[in-house]
Design an enzyme around this catalytic site. Structure first.
Site, PDB file in Angstrom:
ATOM      1  N   TYR A  53      -4.426  33.433 -10.736  1.00  0.00           N
ATOM      2  CA  TYR A  53      -5.579  32.771 -11.050  1.00  0.00           C
ATOM      3  C   TYR A  53      -5.672  31.584 -11.180  1.00  0.00           C
ATOM      4  O   TYR A  53      -4.871  30.890 -11.711  1.00  0.00           O
ATOM      5  CB  TYR A  53      -5.701  33.359 -12.567  1.00  0.00           C
ATOM      6  CG  TYR A  53      -6.131  34.835 -12.800  1.00  0.00           C
ATOM      7  CD1 TYR A  53      -6.255  35.658 -11.469  1.00  0.00           C
ATOM      8  CD2 TYR A  53      -5.911  35.499 -13.914  1.00  0.00           C
ATOM      9  CE1 TYR A  53      -6.379  37.084 -11.898  1.00  0.00           C
ATOM     10  CE2 TYR A  53      -6.001  37.145 -14.247  1.00  0.00           C
ATOM     11  CZ  TYR A  53      -6.319  37.624 -13.172  1.00  0.00           C
ATOM     12  OH  TYR A  53      -6.650  39.027 -13.119  1.00  0.00           O
ATOM     13  N   SER A 204     -12.355  44.747 -15.900  1.00  0.00           N
ATOM     14  CA  SER A 204     -13.486  44.634 -15.667  1.00  0.00           C
ATOM     15  C   SER A 204     -14.599  45.722 -16.525  1.00  0.00           C
ATOM     16  O   SER A 204     -15.227  46.559 -15.657  1.00  0.00           O
ATOM     17  CB  SER A 204     -14.075  44.533 -14.147  1.00  0.00           C
ATOM     18  OG  SER A 204     -15.181  43.764 -14.056  1.00  0.00           O
ATOM     19  N   GLY A 213     -26.513  43.563 -18.729  1.00  0.00           N
ATOM     20  CA  GLY A 213     -28.178  43.751 -18.357  1.00  0.00           C
ATOM     21  C   GLY A 213     -28.679  42.450 -17.987  1.00  0.00           C
ATOM     22  O   GLY A 213     -29.819  42.406 -17.776  1.00  0.00           O
TER      23      GLY A 213
END
Length: 320
Positions: A53, A204, A213
Site C-alpha cells: 500500500y 471491500s 449508491g
C-alpha cells in the site's frame, strides 16, 4: 463493537476492520490520525494494511501513529506481503526469502517487533505453496507474527495450506473480497474455510464503494472512480450486471430509512463465517458513516431478497 473469534484460533478482532489502502496517498496524516482515533474509540481493534500500500507508505503512517494516537496494545495489527515493488512495477513474490525480507521491512516501518496477523497477499504461480507455507511457519516460530494466513487465494490453496500447517502453527485466516457485488468465495473458499476452522476477513464489503449508491447517477469528481490510480479498481462494478443489486440495496435502504451503506454492511454482518469486514474509508467522515451502521438489523424478508438478487452463478460441480 462486537469482537469475533477468527476461525478456531484464540485471536479475536472487531467485526469491523480499518482498511488503509489509501493511507499516505489519498488519505493524509491528519485524516488518518482522526480515523484511527475514532475507530478505536468505537471499540474497533483490527487495523489492516500491506507492504504494497503506497509502496510502504501506509505502514509508515501507521507506525508513526501507534504510541501517539493509540497504544500498540489497543490494536490487532494485520499486514500482508507477497507483492514486491521493482523499477518496473509490482512483482508477485511469495518465495521464502521474498516474504521474510518484506516482513522485516514491514516491522521496521510499523515500529513494532511483531504483527498480530500476517498474510500472503496473493498466489505466486512460480513458488511452490510448500515454500510459501514454510515462511509463514517461520514468521510465527521466530515471534515476528502471532498468527498467519492467506489473502485472495483459491479454495484448494486454502485447504492445502491449512493441511500443511495443521500439525503445529495452523492457518488462522483467509482475507478475500466479499460483498453483495462479489460472492464468488461462496463457491469454494468459504466451504473450505468453514470445514478447516479458518476465519474470514472480508475486504471491500461495500463493493469498492459502489454499494453506497454514490455511482447510481454519475461519477463524483472526488470519488475513487474518478481517481487516476483507483478508477480501474472500481470500474468492474459500474456495469449493468451490478445495477440490479445496487438498486435493490437502495430500495431496501429507503424502506428502512437508512443508507445503502448501512444495508450493505448489515447484510454482511450476519454471514456466519465473517470474522471482520474491512472498510477502507478515504476520510474520517466516511469511516464514521460505517461506524454508525452498528445498530442496523435487516428483516428476514429483506435478507432473502438481497440474497436472491445477488446470488452467484453456480454450476457443475457445485450444483448439478
Amino acid at each position: 463493537m462486537e469482537q469475533r473469534q477468527v476461525g478456531r484460533t484464540g485471536l479475536r478482532v472487531s467485526h469491523l476492520g480499518l482498511g488503509t489502502l489509501t493511507w499516505s496517498r489519498d488519505t493524509d496524516e491528519h485524516e488518518a490520525r482522526e480515523q484511527l482515533r475514532d475507530f478505536v474509540d468505537a471499540g474497533g481493534t483490527l487495523v489492516d494494511t500491506s507492504a504494497s500500500y503506497a509502496d510502504g507508505g501506509a505502514e509508515e503512517l501507521i507506525g508513526s501513529l501507534l504510541g501517539d494516537v493509540v497504544s500498540r496494545e489497543d490494536v490487532v495489527l494485520c499486514t500482508k506481503a507477497g507483492v514486491r515493488r521493482t523499477a518496473g512495477g509490482g512483482v508477485v513474490d511469495a518465495s521464502r526469502g521474498g516474504l521474510l525480507n518484506t516482513l522485516d521491512a514491514s516491522l521496521a516501518r510499523l515500529r513494532t517487533d511483531h504483527v498480530d496477523l500476517w498474510l500472503v497477499q496473493t498466489p505466486d504461480p512460480r513458488t511452490p505453496l510448500t515454500e510459501t507455507i514454510s515462511a509463514l511457519r517461520l514468521a510465527v516460530t521466530s515471534g515476528r507474527a502471532r498468527y498467519v494466513g492467506l489473502s485472495n487465494h483459491a479454495g484448494w490453496q486454502v485447504a492445502r495450506a491449512a493441511t500443511l500447517m495443521a500439525d503445529d502453527v495452523g492457518l488462522a485466516a483467509v482475507e478475500a473480497e466479499y460483498s453483495l457485488l462479489q460472492r464468488g468465495i461462496e463457491r469454494e473458499v468459504l466451504p473450505a474455510a468453514a470445514d478447516l476452522g479458518v476465519g474470514l476477513l472480508a475486504w471491500s464489503p461495500l463493493g469498492r464503494g459502489v454499494l453506497t449508491g454514490k455511482y447510481r447517477r454519475t461519477i463524483p469528481a472526488d470519488s475513487r472512480a474518478a481517481s487516476p490510480h483507483l478508477a480501474g479498481f472500481v470500474e468492474p462494478y459500474l456495469g449493468a450486471d451490478s445495477l440490479a443489486v445496487v438498486e435493490a440495496v437502495a430500495i431496501a435502504a429507503q424502506g428502512l430509512d437508512r443508507s445503502p451503506l448501512d444495508v450493505a454492511l448489515a447484510w454482511l454482518r450476519v454471514r456466519a463465517q465473517v470474522s471482520s469486514a474491512i472498510v477502507g474509508a478515504r476520510t474520517a467522515a466516511q469511516l464514521r458513516a460505517s461506524l454508525a451502521a452498528e445498530d442496523v438489523q435487516l428483516p428476514p424478508e429483506i435478507l432473502r431478497a438481497l440474497d436472491e438478487v445477488s446470488a452467484p452463478e453456480l454450476g457443475y460441480p457445485e450444483r448439478r
